[in-house]
Motif scaffolding. Structure first.
Motif, PDB file in Angstrom:
ATOM      1  N   UNK A 133     -88.073  94.223  47.764  1.00  0.00           N
ATOM      2  CA  UNK A 133     -86.642  94.842  46.772  1.00  0.00           C
ATOM      3  C   UNK A 133     -85.711  95.209  46.790  1.00  0.00           C
ATOM      4  N   UNK A 134     -85.412  96.139  47.855  1.00  0.00           N
ATOM      5  CA  UNK A 134     -83.867  96.268  48.235  1.00  0.00           C
ATOM      6  C   UNK A 134     -83.692  95.003  48.740  1.00  0.00           C
ATOM      7  N   UNK A 135     -83.243  94.303  49.614  1.00  0.00           N
ATOM      8  CA  UNK A 135     -83.065  93.333  50.008  1.00  0.00           C
ATOM      9  C   UNK A 135     -83.306  92.282  48.433  1.00  0.00           C
ATOM     10  N   UNK A 136     -83.629  92.035  47.848  1.00  0.00           N
ATOM     11  CA  UNK A 136     -83.376  91.355  46.129  1.00  0.00           C
ATOM     12  C   UNK A 136     -82.606  92.045  45.819  1.00  0.00           C
ATOM     13  N   UNK A 137     -82.627  93.029  45.743  1.00  0.00           N
ATOM     14  CA  UNK A 137     -81.038  93.567  44.711  1.00  0.00           C
ATOM     15  C   UNK A 137     -79.731  93.668  45.846  1.00  0.00           C
ATOM     16  N   UNK A 138     -79.976  93.093  46.891  1.00  0.00           N
ATOM     17  CA  UNK A 138     -78.874  93.766  48.034  1.00  0.00           C
ATOM     18  C   UNK A 138     -78.266  92.073  47.840  1.00  0.00           C
ATOM     19  N   UNK A 139     -78.891  91.210  47.699  1.00  0.00           N
ATOM     20  CA  UNK A 139     -78.609  89.547  47.378  1.00  0.00           C
ATOM     21  C   UNK A 139     -77.837  89.160  45.660  1.00  0.00           C
ATOM     22  N   UNK A 140     -78.573  89.503  44.789  1.00  0.00           N
ATOM     23  CA  UNK A 140     -78.417  89.319  43.350  1.00  0.00           C
ATOM     24  C   UNK A 140     -78.455  91.702  42.431  1.00  0.00           C
ATOM     25  N   UNK A 141     -76.850  91.522  43.145  1.00  0.00           N
ATOM     26  CA  UNK A 141     -77.001  92.899  42.242  1.00  0.00           C
ATOM     27  C   UNK A 141     -77.295  92.877  40.949  1.00  0.00           C
ATOM     28  N   UNK A 142     -78.408  93.932  40.481  1.00  0.00           N
ATOM     29  CA  UNK A 142     -78.422  93.601  39.000  1.00  0.00           C
ATOM     30  C   UNK A 142     -77.875  94.301  38.074  1.00  0.00           C
ATOM     31  N   UNK A 143     -77.806  94.512  37.018  1.00  0.00           N
ATOM     32  CA  UNK A 143     -77.220  94.826  35.794  1.00  0.00           C
ATOM     33  C   UNK A 143     -77.389  96.106  35.471  1.00  0.00           C
ATOM     34  N   UNK A 144     -77.257  96.463  34.490  1.00  0.00           N
ATOM     35  CA  UNK A 144     -77.839  97.400  33.393  1.00  0.00           C
ATOM     36  C   UNK A 144     -78.964  97.255  33.103  1.00  0.00           C
ATOM     37  N   UNK A 145     -79.300  96.238  31.776  1.00  0.00           N
ATOM     38  CA  UNK A 145     -80.628  94.939  31.913  1.00  0.00           C
ATOM     39  C   UNK A 145     -81.048  95.035  33.138  1.00  0.00           C
ATOM     40  N   UNK A 146     -80.583  94.383  33.824  1.00  0.00           N
ATOM     41  CA  UNK A 146     -81.769  94.067  35.074  1.00  0.00           C
ATOM     42  C   UNK A 146     -82.562  95.625  35.302  1.00  0.00           C
ATOM     43  N   UNK A 147     -81.368  96.470  35.561  1.00  0.00           N
ATOM     44  CA  UNK A 147     -81.972  97.811  35.718  1.00  0.00           C
ATOM     45  C   UNK A 147     -83.559  98.355  35.231  1.00  0.00           C
ATOM     46  N   UNK A 148     -82.972  98.415  34.000  1.00  0.00           N
ATOM     47  CA  UNK A 148     -84.155  99.153  32.173  1.00  0.00           C
ATOM     48  C   UNK A 148     -85.105  98.024  33.061  1.00  0.00           C
ATOM     49  N   UNK A 149     -85.351  96.687  32.741  1.00  0.00           N
ATOM     50  CA  UNK A 149     -86.062  95.596  33.389  1.00  0.00           C
ATOM     51  C   UNK A 149     -87.555  96.150  34.338  1.00  0.00           C
TER      52      UNK A 149
END
Length: 415
Positions: free
Chosen positions: A19-35
């Motif tokens: 999960x950390x690597x996936x978030x680092x490759x494509x930084x999530x926006x606010x709605x992505x964080x909610x998801x």
């Protein structure tokens, strides 16, 4: 791979790293964080239920010591929730849903046998896997996608209500064992606890209907909500949960600590963080509302600044006109009672129309209009707006002669 400590470490830290690597490759926006948050929380709750059922059904059992709750290793549960919740929410957004579902299902099918001896599979473990995919993985994927794309608001809110109910009430009640009481105690307590919970349910509904959003911080309403429970109280959701905990504390004092924590969070971190955002987003509108509506003690009469509304009632119908005069005598706040005959739409039922676009007829119109009177009638209105309750009340009203009336020459409407 047969070392239980190694297996449990891999089960937790590999999904965390992914999960950390996936978030680092494509930084999530606010709605992505909610998801991500919602999908992970959904899987956390539902997987806990599936794993508990699995032990009784013989699908699989756990052979683990330490960090075990209700027979389920906490690290395995967290890792599984991240694997099926956060990870597909991060990496699966650009791929078709069936492909993502199949990929993570096959991954789990391959990993489960490798978890021995921590996980001992039974002969029917594939049935348990199918149940987990159906009730955990698939709904979590749907919730994440709908949240990220800002779609299916009604479904998202329904999922969130179930999720919060499971996390904040279901899990504590199950772990503390307060449900092991005589049936009459549980029945009485359930009815009493339903009163504060009604505040929270009505507030969630108002967020969706009036604000176009949800209670999740990264998926908030698009407009300042001052109607519904928010016309009486600024923190109806936190107050609802704190009130429920205080009532449950009659059976277990640990719920009193939970109530204190809930109030501390709402009055501290949440008030500071959300207050700053609300000031920057709504300015004077929020300030006026904050100055007139208390955070924890509800008003007796609704906030004068709630969206104005009209209640159209037929003046040429004796029964309908009596309802209109009943509302007038109680001096409703921000509500006008108008003759339905003058409405250009040719109404056949009592109709409620609010400035923010909300429209309701029949019993639902009465329920919304009652919220303009005082807290007691508002509570009745929120009950009538509960799923199924309003439908049944309307069915009864129609059966007793309050159904839609045929327009006369002057165009009256029924109640």
């Amino acid at each position: 791979m047969s070392d239980p400590t190694f297996i449990r470490g891999v089960a937790l830290f590999v999904p965390m790293a992914a999960v950390w690597i996936a978030a680092a490759v494509r930084r999530p926006g606010e709605r992505d964080l909610a998801a991500i948050i919602l999908a992970t929380a959904w899987n956390l709750v539902t997987l806990a239920v599936v794993n508990t059922v699995a032990a009784y059904a013989g699908w699989w059992r756990f052979a683990a010591e330490g960090a075990v709750v209700a027979g389920v290793p906490v690290d395995l549960l967290l890792g599984w929730a991240l694997l099926w919740g956060a990870l597909p929410a991060c990496v699966g957004r650009a791929y078709p849903l069936p492909l993502v579902l199949a990929g993570f299902a096959w991954l789990d099918l391959g990993v489960m046998p490798l978890a021995e001896p921590v996980v001992a599979l039974g002969k029917g473990w594939l049935y348990g896997e199918a149940a987990a995919i159906a009730f955990c993985l698939l709904p979590g994927l749907l919730l994440a996608r709908w949240t990220a794309a800002d779609r299916r608001l009604t479904w998202r809110v329904s999922f969130q209500v179930g999720l919060v109910g499971g996390l904040m009430l279901g899990v504590p009640v199950a772990l503390t064992g307060v449900w092991r009481q005589p049936e009459w105690v549980i029945g009485l307590l359930a009815q009493v606890v339903a009163v504060p919970l009604l505040f929270g349910l009505a507030a969630v509904r108002e967020f969706a209907v009036a604000g176009g959003g949800t209670p999740v911080p990264y998926d908030p309403p698009k407009r300042l909500v001052t109607s519904g429970p928010y016309a009486y109280l600024r923190n109806p959701m936190q107050s609802s949960m704190a009130g429920a905990y205080l009532l449950l504390a009659v059976l277990d004092l640990r719920f009193a600590a939970a109530a204190v924590s809930c109030v501390a969070y709402g009055a501290g971190l949440a008030a500071w963080h959300e207050g700053t955002q609300l000031v920057s987003r709504y300015g004077q509108e929020w300030t006026d509302y904050r100055d007139q509506v208390r955070a924890w003690l509800p008003r007796a009469r609704p906030y004068p600044g709630l969206p104005p509304a009209d209640l159209h009632v037929a003046a040429t119908c004796e029964r309908c006109d009596a309802v209109g005069r009943w509302f007038v005598r109680r001096r409703p706040v921000s509500l006008r009672i108008l003759p339905a005959e003058r409405h250009p739409g040719g109404l056949r039922r009592m109709t409620y129309e609010r400035a923010d676009g909300l429209r309701a007829q029949g019993v639902a119109a009465f329920a919304h209009a009652a919220q303009h009177l005082h807290l007691g009638w508002a509570l009745l209105g929120w009950v009538l707006l509960l799923p199924g309750v309003g439908w049944f009340a309307q069915l009864c009203a129609d059966a007793f002669g309050a159904g839609p009336a045929r327009p006369r020459a002057t165009g009256p409407a029924g109640t």
